[in-house]
Each structure stands twice: as C-alpha cells, then as structure tokens.
Design a protein around this motif. Structure first.
Motif, PDB file in Angstrom:
ATOM      1  N   ALA A   1     -19.287  -0.131 -25.740  1.00 54.60           N
ATOM      2  CA  ALA A   1     -20.068   0.568 -25.004  1.00 54.60           C
ATOM      3  C   ALA A   1     -19.157   1.533 -24.325  1.00 54.60           C
ATOM      4  CB  ALA A   1     -20.717  -0.256 -23.836  1.00 54.60           C
ATOM      5  N   PHE A   2     -19.814   2.782 -24.378  1.00 54.12           N
ATOM      6  CA  PHE A   2     -18.933   3.915 -23.862  1.00 54.12           C
ATOM      7  C   PHE A   2     -19.473   4.329 -22.388  1.00 54.12           C
ATOM      8  CE2 PHE A   2     -18.249   4.606 -28.363  1.00 54.12           C
ATOM      9  CZ  PHE A   2     -16.897   4.781 -28.252  1.00 54.12           C
ATOM     10  N   GLY A   3     -18.962   3.641 -21.479  1.00 57.08           N
ATOM     11  CA  GLY A   3     -19.562   3.617 -20.041  1.00 57.08           C
ATOM     12  C   GLY A   3     -21.113   3.032 -20.187  1.00 57.08           C
TER      13      GLY A   3
ATOM     14  N   PRO B   1     -24.354   2.208 -24.854  1.00 62.51           N
ATOM     15  CA  PRO B   1     -23.836   1.053 -25.813  1.00 62.51           C
ATOM     16  C   PRO B   1     -24.027   1.775 -27.273  1.00 62.51           C
ATOM     17  CG  PRO B   1     -26.351   0.872 -25.508  1.00 62.51           C
ATOM     18  CD  PRO B   1     -25.869   1.977 -24.551  1.00 62.51           C
ATOM     19  N   ALA B   2     -22.824   1.420 -27.955  1.00 63.13           N
ATOM     20  CA  ALA B   2     -22.743   2.348 -29.145  1.00 63.13           C
ATOM     21  C   ALA B   2     -22.735   1.112 -30.348  1.00 63.13           C
ATOM     22  CB  ALA B   2     -21.327   2.737 -29.587  1.00 63.13           C
ATOM     23  N   LEU B   3     -22.244  -0.055 -30.308  1.00 63.77           N
ATOM     24  CA  LEU B   3     -22.449  -1.290 -31.085  1.00 63.77           C
ATOM     25  C   LEU B   3     -22.843  -2.378 -30.472  1.00 63.77           C
ATOM     26  CD1 LEU B   3     -19.067  -1.086 -33.252  1.00 63.77           C
ATOM     27  CD2 LEU B   3     -21.220  -0.362 -33.948  1.00 63.77           C
TER      28      LEU B   3
ATOM     29  N   PRO C   1     -29.358   6.532 -38.498  1.00 69.83           N
ATOM     30  CA  PRO C   1     -29.724   7.689 -37.798  1.00 69.83           C
ATOM     31  C   PRO C   1     -28.580   7.960 -37.047  1.00 69.83           C
ATOM     32  CG  PRO C   1     -31.114   5.989 -37.166  1.00 69.83           C
ATOM     33  CD  PRO C   1     -30.259   5.506 -38.188  1.00 69.83           C
ATOM     34  N   SER C   2     -28.708   9.462 -36.796  1.00 72.47           N
ATOM     35  CA  SER C   2     -27.593  10.112 -35.571  1.00 72.47           C
ATOM     36  C   SER C   2     -27.584   9.277 -34.513  1.00 72.47           C
ATOM     37  CB  SER C   2     -27.751  11.292 -35.416  1.00 72.47           C
ATOM     38  OG  SER C   2     -26.616  11.907 -34.656  1.00 72.47           O
ATOM     39  N   GLY C   3     -26.193   8.919 -34.075  1.00 75.01           N
ATOM     40  CA  GLY C   3     -26.035   8.187 -32.769  1.00 75.01           C
ATOM     41  C   GLY C   3     -26.227   6.578 -32.755  1.00 75.01           C
ATOM     42  N   SER C   4     -26.352   6.177 -34.099  1.00 72.93           N
ATOM     43  CA  SER C   4     -26.797   4.809 -34.296  1.00 72.93           C
ATOM     44  C   SER C   4     -25.576   3.803 -34.076  1.00 72.93           C
ATOM     45  CB  SER C   4     -27.337   4.544 -35.677  1.00 72.93           C
ATOM     46  OG  SER C   4     -26.598   4.820 -36.751  1.00 72.93           O
ATOM     47  N   GLY C   5     -24.335   4.448 -34.153  1.00 72.49           N
ATOM     48  CA  GLY C   5     -22.978   3.434 -34.112  1.00 72.49           C
ATOM     49  C   GLY C   5     -22.166   3.598 -35.501  1.00 72.49           C
ATOM     50  N   LYS C   6     -22.423   4.404 -36.396  1.00 70.03           N
ATOM     51  CA  LYS C   6     -21.590   4.451 -37.647  1.00 70.03           C
ATOM     52  C   LYS C   6     -20.239   4.823 -37.473  1.00 70.03           C
ATOM     53  CE  LYS C   6     -24.479   7.704 -39.349  1.00 70.03           C
ATOM     54  NZ  LYS C   6     -25.151   8.013 -38.296  1.00 70.03           N
ATOM     55  N   SER C   7     -19.964   5.716 -36.583  1.00 70.53           N
ATOM     56  CA  SER C   7     -18.739   6.357 -36.539  1.00 70.53           C
ATOM     57  C   SER C   7     -17.793   5.281 -35.623  1.00 70.53           C
ATOM     58  CB  SER C   7     -18.404   7.829 -36.083  1.00 70.53           C
ATOM     59  OG  SER C   7     -19.162   8.414 -36.815  1.00 70.53           O
ATOM     60  N   THR C   8     -18.704   4.537 -34.751  1.00 71.90           N
ATOM     61  CA  THR C   8     -17.833   3.737 -33.872  1.00 71.90           C
ATOM     62  C   THR C   8     -17.375   2.504 -34.648  1.00 71.90           C
ATOM     63  OG1 THR C   8     -19.105   4.700 -32.041  1.00 71.90           O
ATOM     64  CG2 THR C   8     -18.195   2.321 -31.689  1.00 71.90           C
ATOM     65  N   LEU C   9     -18.316   2.144 -35.704  1.00 77.33           N
ATOM     66  CA  LEU C   9     -18.135   1.134 -36.332  1.00 77.33           C
ATOM     67  C   LEU C   9     -16.831   1.270 -37.148  1.00 77.33           C
ATOM     68  CD1 LEU C   9     -18.828  -1.545 -37.725  1.00 77.33           C
ATOM     69  CD2 LEU C   9     -20.249  -0.638 -39.346  1.00 77.33           C
TER      70      LEU C   9
END
Ligand SMILES: Nc1ncnc2c1ncn2[C@@H]1O[C@H](COP(=O)(O)OP(=O)(O)OP(=O)(O)O)[C@@H](O)[C@H]1O
Length: 228
Positions: free
Chosen positions: A16-18, A21-23, A41-49
């Motif tokens: 989570a970023f603050g 939740p990202a993942l 979709p955008s914001g779903s957590g792909k880049s964070t993964l």
C-alpha cells in the motif's frame, strides 16, 4: 503456471502507498526463456508488481524469490548489485544518456562492469546490428527517431545478457508499426538469450508477443486465457 521451475516468483504480495492499496495478494512466476505479459486496467497494480519483482519496491508482505535467493530478505546494497548483474530494464521514455552516442549508450553498462572499451564497443555494435539500428551507432539519441531510440534502449538492456528483462510499456510512445517491430526484436532477442521477460502493457497487440498473460485487477493477479 509455467511447465518448468520458475526463475522468478512472487507469493502473496501486498503493498500500500499510504491509504492506497496497490497490491492485495498478487502472485506471479516466470521461467527462463519465457515472456509473460502483465495486463490490466490503469491503476490496477501492474507497475508496482514489476517494481516488487525487480527489487525496486519492497512489498509490505509476501515473498519474491529469484532462483534460490529471496529478494525480500536482501539488503538494499545486495538488491542493487543483483539488479546490475542479473536484471535488465526497458521503460517507455528517457533511459538513454543524451550526450553519448547510441553506441556509447549500449556500451556503457558493459564499461561499468569493467569490460575494456574496445570489447564493449564491439559487443555494443553487435547488439545494435541485432536490433537493426546500426545506422544510428554514431548519432546521439536526440538524432534518432523514437522507434530507433527504443531499439537502442533494448540493445542496451540486453547487452549485459540479463537473466530477467523487465519492461514497462516499452512501445507506449511509438506508433503501432514501430511498436510491433520493437516487440518482435525484443521477444526474439530475449528468447535467443534465454532471458525471462516481465512485460507490463495495457495493449493486447503488445501482449500478443508473450507466451502467457497475467491480468492484474485491484492488486490481485489472475491468469488469462488467450483468445485467438
Ligand atoms: N509511489 C506511489 N505513491 C503513491 N501511490 C502510488 C505509487 N505508486 C503507485 N501508486 C498507486 O498504487 C496503485 C497502483 O499503481 P500502479 O502504478 O502499480 O498501477 P498500474 O496498473 O501500473 O497503472 P498504469 O497502467 O496507469 O501505469 C494506484 O492507485 C497508484 O495511484
């Protein structure tokens, strides 16, 4: 699931970023020589993964395992050494050093690894040839087109023969013809070298170059059945 043992795997990642939740329980694996597309979709957590898999972001919970090493248990110094020796990266923009020629850009990571200039430049020239951009070897990135620059970035990422190539929207700034050519060259070169590829994209035409697709929704991963 891949048929052979994964080279890189993530188990039940949470981040989570603050308050955001990202993942939220993401699981992933990729084998050597396999290209896996991460869609969603955008914001779903792909880049964070991708960032957790590459040891750039530490998950709040869960494990990332590379071969017999647990990334999530490694120090920042160990992680940055591992990224330099074993991982390659291609992002959408801005990875090339504008003051250097395209050849020098591709030779740079080899030079940083202690390879002598002449040898590094010979290997860099081979990679530019493989990516079909020998003609921009002596030019700066600013003198190359977007598609040529992205091929140079792929050559640079692969020149050190990484075991895992991480790529986030590698064709996002290109028209579809250039994008498809970059994907063809990238996936062929990665398969030839046996690199595992983690390919984040929202474009089905780009994901079509992968062996397998994973969809991220609300921070959770799902395997996707490919249509067609
Ligand atoms: N450094 C950060 N600080 C704060 N929030 C972040 C940060 N990175 C990601 N997020 C948030 O985490 C969630 C997942 O973001 P992420 O970038 O992983 O999604 P994505 O699927 O790659 O999106 P896109 O396709 O738009 O790039 C989003 O709500 C995003 O706003």
């Amino acid at each position: 699931m891949s048929a052979v043992a994964p080279l890189l795997a993530a188990h039940d990642l949470h981040k989570a970023f603050g308050p955001t939740p990202a993942l939220a329980g993401a699981t992933f694996e990729v084998a050597a020589g396999e290209v896996v597309a991460v869609m969603g979709p955008s914001g779903s957590g792909k880049s964070t993964l991708l960032h957790c898999l590459a040891g750039i972001v530490r998950p709040d919970a869960g494990r990332v395992v590379y071969g017999d090493r647990e990334l999530t248990a490694m120090s920042d110094v160990e992680l940055s050494a591992l990224r330099r020796t074993d991982f390659g990266f291609v992002f959408q923009f801005g990875q090339l050093v504008p003051e250097l020629s395209c050849l020098e850009n591709v030779a740079l990571p080899l030079r940083l690894d202690g390879v002598a200039r002449r040898d590094a430049e010979r290997r860099a020239a081979e990679w530019l040839d493989r990516l079909e951009v020998s003609d921009v070897a002596g030019k700066t990135p600013g003198q190359a087109s977007g598609g040529q620059g992205q091929r140079v970035a792929v050559a640079r990422a692969l020149a050190t023969e990484p075991r895992v190539l991480f790529t986030d929207e590698p064709t996002g700034a290109l028209d579809s013809l250039n994008g498809e050519r970059v994907m063809q060259l990238l996936s062929d070169a990665a398969r030839d070298t046996g690199a595992a590829v983690v390919l984040v994209t929202h474009e089905p035409r780009v994901a079509a170059y992968s062996d397998r697709e994973v969809v991220v929704r609300d921070g959770r991963t799902h395997s996707a059945e490919r249509v067609g």
